[in-house]
Every structure is written in C-alpha cells, then in structure tokens.
Design a protein around this motif. Structure first.
Motif, mmCIF file in Angstrom:
data_model
loop_
_atom_site.group_PDB
_atom_site.id
_atom_site.type_symbol
_atom_site.label_atom_id
_atom_site.label_comp_id
_atom_site.label_asym_id
_atom_site.label_seq_id
_atom_site.Cartn_x
_atom_site.Cartn_y
_atom_site.Cartn_z
ATOM 1 N N ILE A 93 1.089 -1.136 0.032
ATOM 2 C CA ILE A 93 -0.036 0.164 0.034
ATOM 3 C C ILE A 93 0.833 1.514 0.299
ATOM 4 O O ILE A 93 0.386 2.493 -0.529
ATOM 5 C CB ILE A 93 -1.075 0.117 1.344
ATOM 6 N N SER A 94 2.294 1.168 0.392
ATOM 7 C CA SER A 94 2.943 2.365 0.153
ATOM 8 C C SER A 94 2.937 3.573 -1.000
ATOM 9 O O SER A 94 3.139 2.586 -2.205
ATOM 10 C CB SER A 94 4.318 1.721 0.400
ATOM 11 N N THR A 95 2.428 4.268 -1.108
ATOM 12 C CA THR A 95 2.943 5.216 -2.565
ATOM 13 C C THR A 95 4.450 5.931 -2.594
ATOM 14 O O THR A 95 4.564 6.766 -3.366
ATOM 15 C CB THR A 95 2.261 6.464 -2.243
ATOM 16 N N ASP A 96 5.105 5.556 -1.772
ATOM 17 C CA ASP A 96 6.820 6.137 -1.422
ATOM 18 C C ASP A 96 7.216 5.235 -2.178
ATOM 19 O O ASP A 96 7.071 3.870 -2.244
ATOM 20 C CB ASP A 96 7.333 6.130 0.398
ATOM 21 N N ARG A 97 8.792 5.823 -2.708
ATOM 22 C CA ARG A 97 8.971 4.744 -3.189
ATOM 23 C C ARG A 97 9.885 3.471 -2.611
ATOM 24 O O ARG A 97 10.126 3.825 -0.932
ATOM 25 C CB ARG A 97 10.681 5.663 -3.553
ATOM 26 N N LEU A 98 10.581 2.523 -2.766
ATOM 27 C CA LEU A 98 10.596 1.350 -2.049
ATOM 28 C C LEU A 98 11.609 1.187 -2.128
ATOM 29 O O LEU A 98 12.596 0.013 -2.335
ATOM 30 C CB LEU A 98 9.955 -0.146 -1.770
ATOM 31 N N THR A 99 12.770 2.131 -1.388
ATOM 32 C CA THR A 99 14.246 1.779 -1.299
ATOM 33 C C THR A 99 14.861 1.192 -0.075
ATOM 34 O O THR A 99 14.447 1.073 0.884
ATOM 35 C CB THR A 99 14.593 3.640 -0.671
ATOM 36 N N PRO A 100 16.137 0.672 -0.174
ATOM 37 C CA PRO A 100 16.541 0.136 1.446
ATOM 38 C C PRO A 100 15.862 0.618 2.295
ATOM 39 O O PRO A 100 15.169 -0.121 3.395
ATOM 40 C CB PRO A 100 17.857 -0.343 0.638
ATOM 41 N N GLU A 101 15.958 1.881 2.721
ATOM 42 C CA GLU A 101 15.883 3.135 4.002
ATOM 43 C C GLU A 101 14.374 2.701 3.813
ATOM 44 O O GLU A 101 14.388 2.543 5.532
ATOM 45 C CB GLU A 101 16.840 4.063 3.265
ATOM 46 N N ALA A 102 13.851 2.931 3.742
ATOM 47 C CA ALA A 102 12.619 3.092 3.087
ATOM 48 C C ALA A 102 11.462 1.809 3.926
ATOM 49 O O ALA A 102 11.122 1.680 5.036
ATOM 50 C CB ALA A 102 11.050 3.585 1.887
ATOM 51 N N ILE A 103 12.887 0.409 3.170
ATOM 52 C CA ILE A 103 11.997 -1.059 3.605
ATOM 53 C C ILE A 103 13.005 -1.574 4.712
ATOM 54 O O ILE A 103 11.878 -1.886 6.171
ATOM 55 C CB ILE A 103 12.475 -1.908 2.646
ATOM 56 N N ASP A 104 13.427 -0.764 5.452
ATOM 57 C CA ASP A 104 14.233 -0.599 6.776
ATOM 58 C C ASP A 104 13.096 -0.257 7.710
ATOM 59 O O ASP A 104 12.591 -0.099 9.151
ATOM 60 C CB ASP A 104 15.303 -0.296 7.180
ATOM 61 N N SER A 105 12.608 0.945 7.469
ATOM 62 C CA SER A 105 11.649 1.522 7.884
ATOM 63 C C SER A 105 10.413 1.167 7.598
ATOM 64 O O SER A 105 9.326 0.844 10.064
ATOM 65 C CB SER A 105 10.959 2.913 7.526
ATOM 66 N N ILE A 106 9.757 0.414 6.890
ATOM 67 C CA ILE A 106 9.045 -0.673 7.388
ATOM 68 C C ILE A 106 8.913 -1.853 8.234
ATOM 69 O O ILE A 106 8.359 -2.444 8.806
ATOM 70 C CB ILE A 106 8.415 -0.634 6.091
ATOM 71 N N ILE A 107 10.373 -2.374 8.288
ATOM 72 C CA ILE A 107 10.092 -3.628 9.310
ATOM 73 C C ILE A 107 10.062 -3.133 10.475
ATOM 74 O O ILE A 107 9.929 -3.779 11.042
ATOM 75 C CB ILE A 107 12.009 -4.203 8.204
ATOM 76 N N GLY A 108 11.077 -2.032 10.453
ATOM 77 C CA GLY A 108 11.747 -1.438 11.976
ATOM 78 C C GLY A 108 9.424 -1.627 12.797
ATOM 79 O O GLY A 108 9.298 -1.589 14.229
ATOM 80 N N THR A 109 8.106 -0.472 11.870
ATOM 81 C CA THR A 109 7.779 -0.714 12.179
ATOM 82 C C THR A 109 6.560 -1.805 12.404
ATOM 83 O O THR A 109 6.092 -2.195 13.279
ATOM 84 C CB THR A 109 6.377 0.377 11.373
ATOM 85 N N ALA A 110 6.629 -2.587 11.088
ATOM 86 C CA ALA A 110 5.809 -3.972 11.366
ATOM 87 C C ALA A 110 6.418 -4.665 12.204
ATOM 88 O O ALA A 110 5.723 -5.805 13.105
ATOM 89 C CB ALA A 110 5.927 -4.882 9.822
ATOM 90 N N SER A 111 7.669 -5.172 12.397
ATOM 91 C CA SER A 111 8.255 -5.691 14.021
ATOM 92 C C SER A 111 7.840 -5.340 14.864
ATOM 93 O O SER A 111 7.445 -6.547 16.168
ATOM 94 C CB SER A 111 9.778 -5.873 13.631
ATOM 95 N N THR A 112 7.427 -4.384 15.093
ATOM 96 C CA THR A 112 6.547 -3.777 16.703
ATOM 97 C C THR A 112 5.191 -4.510 16.732
ATOM 98 O O THR A 112 4.685 -4.467 17.940
ATOM 99 C CB THR A 112 6.512 -2.177 16.507
ATOM 100 N N LEU A 113 4.982 -4.977 16.135
ATOM 101 C CA LEU A 113 3.085 -5.481 16.069
ATOM 102 C C LEU A 113 3.510 -6.773 16.089
ATOM 103 O O LEU A 113 2.101 -7.440 16.497
ATOM 104 C CB LEU A 113 3.206 -4.909 14.173
ATOM 105 N N MET A 114 3.927 -7.215 16.416
ATOM 106 C CA MET A 114 4.300 -8.460 16.832
ATOM 107 C C MET A 114 4.191 -8.763 18.675
ATOM 108 O O MET A 114 5.204 -7.650 19.502
ATOM 109 C CB MET A 114 5.669 -9.586 16.304
ATOM 110 N N LYS A 115 3.196 -9.178 19.215
ATOM 111 C CA LYS A 115 2.919 -8.909 20.691
ATOM 112 C C LYS A 115 2.664 -10.261 21.263
ATOM 113 O O LYS A 115 1.626 -10.699 20.467
ATOM 114 C CB LYS A 115 1.838 -7.852 20.891
ATOM 115 N N ARG A 116 3.090 -10.658 22.161
ATOM 116 C CA ARG A 116 1.993 -11.538 22.988
ATOM 117 C C ARG A 116 1.161 -10.855 23.964
ATOM 118 O O ARG A 116 1.138 -9.977 24.409
ATOM 119 C CB ARG A 116 3.471 -12.372 24.605
ATOM 120 N N ILE A 117 -0.017 -12.104 23.318
ATOM 121 C CA ILE A 117 -1.668 -11.215 24.362
ATOM 122 C C ILE A 117 -0.999 -12.218 25.940
ATOM 123 O O ILE A 117 -1.367 -13.317 25.075
ATOM 124 C CB ILE A 117 -2.478 -11.652 23.091
#
Length: 144
Positions: A100-124
């Motif tokens: 869904i990203s409209t930004d160019r998927l550069t290595p830096e952008a991917i690193d940022s997305i990975i950083g955000t997505a990895s915080t979405l894993m939580k133990r309930i």
C-alpha cells in the motif's frame, strides 16, 4: 511497477497472496512460490521472477526464514544485482505495508517499514483483573 515475490516453505506464500486479495482487493503485485509442496522446482519460478524485473520496477523478494533453504536459494541467485531487495523473516504487516505504500521502496524505506512492522508482534496476555462486565455479573449474583 511494483513487483513482490513471496517464497516460503509449504503454502505460506500462497496464504499471503490470498490475504492480500481479501484485505486489499488486489493481489496482482504478488507472485507466490510455495516451495516443496510438489515435485516442481521452486528455483525456476524464483529465477523467472528475478529475470522479469526491469530497471524501472520496484521489486522485493520476501522469504520466510533466515538461513532456511528458501532464503539461501534466493540469496544464491543474487537478486540485488537487479536492484531487488530481499527481506527474510517477514510478517504479514510488512508485506501489506509495502503493497500500500506510495513511497518509493528504497532500502531505507524498507528498513523503516520492517522496524514498524516488527513492533506489531505482541504476546497477548489476558489479565485476571475484574472487568466492568464481570463486576456487574457479581453484583447480580449470577455466579454466586
């Protein structure tokens, strides 16, 4: 054009493509390679994806497990030579965000997305603390 290959052991890759279709109503950017589910050579499908990437494409390959055979197969093909970014150990959130990203998927952008997505894993963990609903039930004497 955005091109994403998801390659996994078993049917995980196909499941990711299915979820993208359900949630985003479009899975056309995803090529899924379900490895080792039949006698076909997944390497041929992965190589075809890599060979089909043009210089103007934004291309990503997601593999399921760092150090796993699928990851190692992709790594040996050197997709970065064609400007393809390889990410392993993915979760669904990182792939959906890339779609869904409209930004160019550069290595830096991917690193940022990975950083955000990895915080979405939580133990309930559910608390044993009383809730408003359980307090009301106790007042009514339902469970007493």
């Amino acid at each position: 054009m955005k091109k994403i290959l998801v390659a996994s052991h078993g049917h995980l890759a196909g499941g990711v493509k299915s979820v993208a279709k359900i949630l985003l109503h479009d899975d056309s950017a995803i090529t899924a390679v379900n490895c080792y589910v039949d006698e076909s050579d997944p390497g041929e499908k992965i190589r075809a994806f890599i060979d089909g990437v043009e210089p103007q494409d934004e291309a990503l390959i997601f593999t399921d497990l760092l150090g796993g055979s699928v990851c190692n197969m992709v790594t040996a093909m050197r997709p970065e030579r064609k400007g393809i970014i390889h990410v392993t150990g993915f979760n669904l959130a990182v792939i959906l965000k890339c779609l869904i990203s409209t930004d160019r998927l550069t290595p830096e952008a991917i690193d940022s997305i990975i950083g955000t997505a990895s915080t979405l894993m939580k133990r309930i963990e559910l608390s044993d603390a009383p809730t408003e609903e359980s307090d009301a039930e106790e007042e009514d004497g339902f469970f007493m």
